[in-house]
Scaffold this motif. Structure first.
Motif: not given
Lengths: 410, 102
Positions: A214-237
């Motif tokens: 779901w977060k990939i769907q939400r964020d992948m279109a954002e310039r700042g994001h990548s698969l790694e950053s989305i994953k890192a955000s979930i894991e850090a929280r």
């Protein structure tokens, strides 16, 4: 007409009385309390002062029921909220004419409050103190309790606004008691006092794989994001989430658990979902939904001779279970609806769904066909939970109207 | 004379992972919020990548989550109507309520 509850700490109100009405408290509450001081007669004087407090609720004929929804998907704009408010009638909109960055949603019957508004630390404060928004230390549970209690008692409050764009706490907005108050956010069931105010509570439990999809769907279109950053955000929280948010699910009357499908081997796209509706037994005014025969264990594939489904099909399961030492009933749907007739077929086989007419669930789902989850168990169960809450509301109102004035002895 | 374009969407099926239907900002205030959130996402992601020592790491990624969700919410609202619509009806003279033109 005001409804008043009389609490007496003495045997009776005596002749000498004085009363006063205090004005606004410093917390911005509009309280109306009438206090009687009575002087006792010749009998042995009590050590405590004999006083009675009459609290009048402004709403009078209307009572507010409070629903708690725990979700990690932002506030008040979630699909669940939109479906819920639609079941009660009308669309919930942000309050007009106030702060444009308000998180609150208001419809004719329902007000949805975002619990982020009770952050005690704004974005800078959290950074300085090294705490995430998930941490209880970033939230003012005393204020949350006081204000939810006040609204439930029919008193309007000045609620703070947490601005998600600036990360600051904005000046408060006035919240008037609605028929149905929904408190949505990360910690609706964290504080015991707030928990006790809830007439019904729901926990939305999204599995890690689905959350990631779901977060990939939400964020992948954002310039700042990548698969790694989305994953890192979930894991850090995750550590804070597991420590502070996840444990709330044991208190919920209903848990909606969203998992990846079992119908497609090795599926990781998170599009086809397996959704479980875990309903606590013994909750007042709430009768769990069931399939065919209440209390038995059922496995049901509706697709066959009467109903043709496309891949991967639909599979249902129902049965009793235990969840954190509670007796529960679990209704599960795996797969997705492709056509209207599949939906109506399924609806006609479910019991205790609290519809007011045949096809109401289908109608609600069609009304919001563009919402995410409209073709699977998330939309179906969110809609059904909405109907169950409507039913609970009507039962509670009927009960309360039967006894408008109560005299209780403290 | 006005030309009207009607779009019939026959294929309301599975959306492509990265393509979303989005509205366009009508007011300057909404455009500024959108721009601010976009920049914050980029900035906070790169901050988080650098600052990864115990507590600071989780707070940095939590900020990324917060602004990512805020932007997603804004874009969702924008699909229906500019979120500042009602505010700007009452306050048309403010800077935020200048009509935004690309």
């Amino acid at each position: 007409m005001a409804v008043c509850t009389i609490h007496t700490s003495t045997q009776s109100l005596n002749s000498r009385c004085s009363l006063y009405t205090p004005t606004k408290t410093h917390l911005g509450f509009n309280q109306r309390q009438v206090v009687f001081y009575s002087k006792r007669g010749s009998s042995s004087s009590s050590k405590r002062g004999s006083s009675s407090v009459i609290t009048c609720s402004a709403g009078g004929d209307s009572q507010t029921i409070v629903i708690g929804l725990a979700a990690d998907s932002g506030c008040g704009k979630s699909t669940f909220m939109r479906r819920l408010t639609s079941v009660f009638g009308g669309a919930a909109e942000p309050p007009k004419g106030g702060n444009p960055d308000s998180n609150t949603l208001i419809s004719d019957t329902t007000t949805v409050i975002c619990l982020d508004d009770y952050h005690s630390l704004d974005r800078t404060g959290r950074k300085v103190n090294g705490v995430t928004a998930l941490d209880p230390r970033a939230n003012n549970f005393d204020l949350m309790y006081e204000q939810v209690k006040a609204i439930k008692d029919g008193v309007a409050v000045d609620k703070p606004i947490y601005n998600h764009v600036t990360g600051l706490l904005d000046p408060p907005e006035l919240i008037k008691p609605p028929k149905i108050l929904v408190i949505e956010g990360l910690h609706p069931m964290y504080d015991e006092r707030v928990r006790d105010l809830l007439d019904f509570s729901i926990y939305l439990d999204i599995s890690n794989e689905v959350k990631f999809a779901w977060k990939i769907q939400r964020d992948m279109a954002e310039r700042g994001h990548s698969l790694e950053s989305i994953k890192a955000s979930i894991e850090a929280r995750k550590p804070d989430f597991d420590a502070y948010i996840d444990p709330q699910k044991q208190y919920a009357d209903t848990v909606i658990e969203v998992l990846p499908t079992q119908l497609i081997p090795d599926d990781n796209e998170g599009k086809v979902l397996r959704v479980k509706l875990i309903m606590k037994e013994g909750v007042k005014h709430f009768s769990p939904v069931y399939l065919f025969d209440e209390g038995s264990t059922i496995s049901w594939i509706p697709c066959g001779r009467k109903l043709t489904c496309s891949y991967p099909g639909i599979k249902f399961a129902y049965g009793p279970d235990t969840y954190f030492d509670h007796e529960v009933s679990v209704l599960e749907m795996d797969g997705q609806f492709d056509r209207l007739d599949e939906l109506i077929y399924v609806e006609s086989h479910l019991s205790n769904i609290s519809t007011k007419f045949y096809g109401e669930v289908t109608q609600q789902m069609l009304k919001h066909a563009d919402f995410p989850g409209s073709n699977n168990g998330t939309g179906l169960f969110q809609t059904i939970v909405g109907l169950k809450i409507r039913d609970l509301f009507e039962q509670l109102i009927a009960t309360k109207q039967a006894a408008p004035v109560e005299a209780t002895k403290a | 004379m006005r030309a009207t374009v009607t779009v019939h969407n026959h294929n309301q099926e599975r959306r492509n992972l990265t393509v979303k239907a989005t509205g366009v900002a009508k007011f300057k205030g909404t455009y500024m919020r959108e721009k601010q959130l976009t920049e914050m996402i980029q900035q906070k992601v790169s901050e988080a990548k650098q600052v990864c020592t115990s507590d600071e790491c989780k707070v940095a990624w939590d900020e990324v989550e917060e602004v990512s969700q805020a932007k997603a919410d804004l874009m969702l609202k924008l699909q229906k109507q500019d979120p500042l619509e009602f505010f700007c009806q009452d306050n048309p003279e403010t800077d935020e309520c200048c009509i935004y033109e690309d």
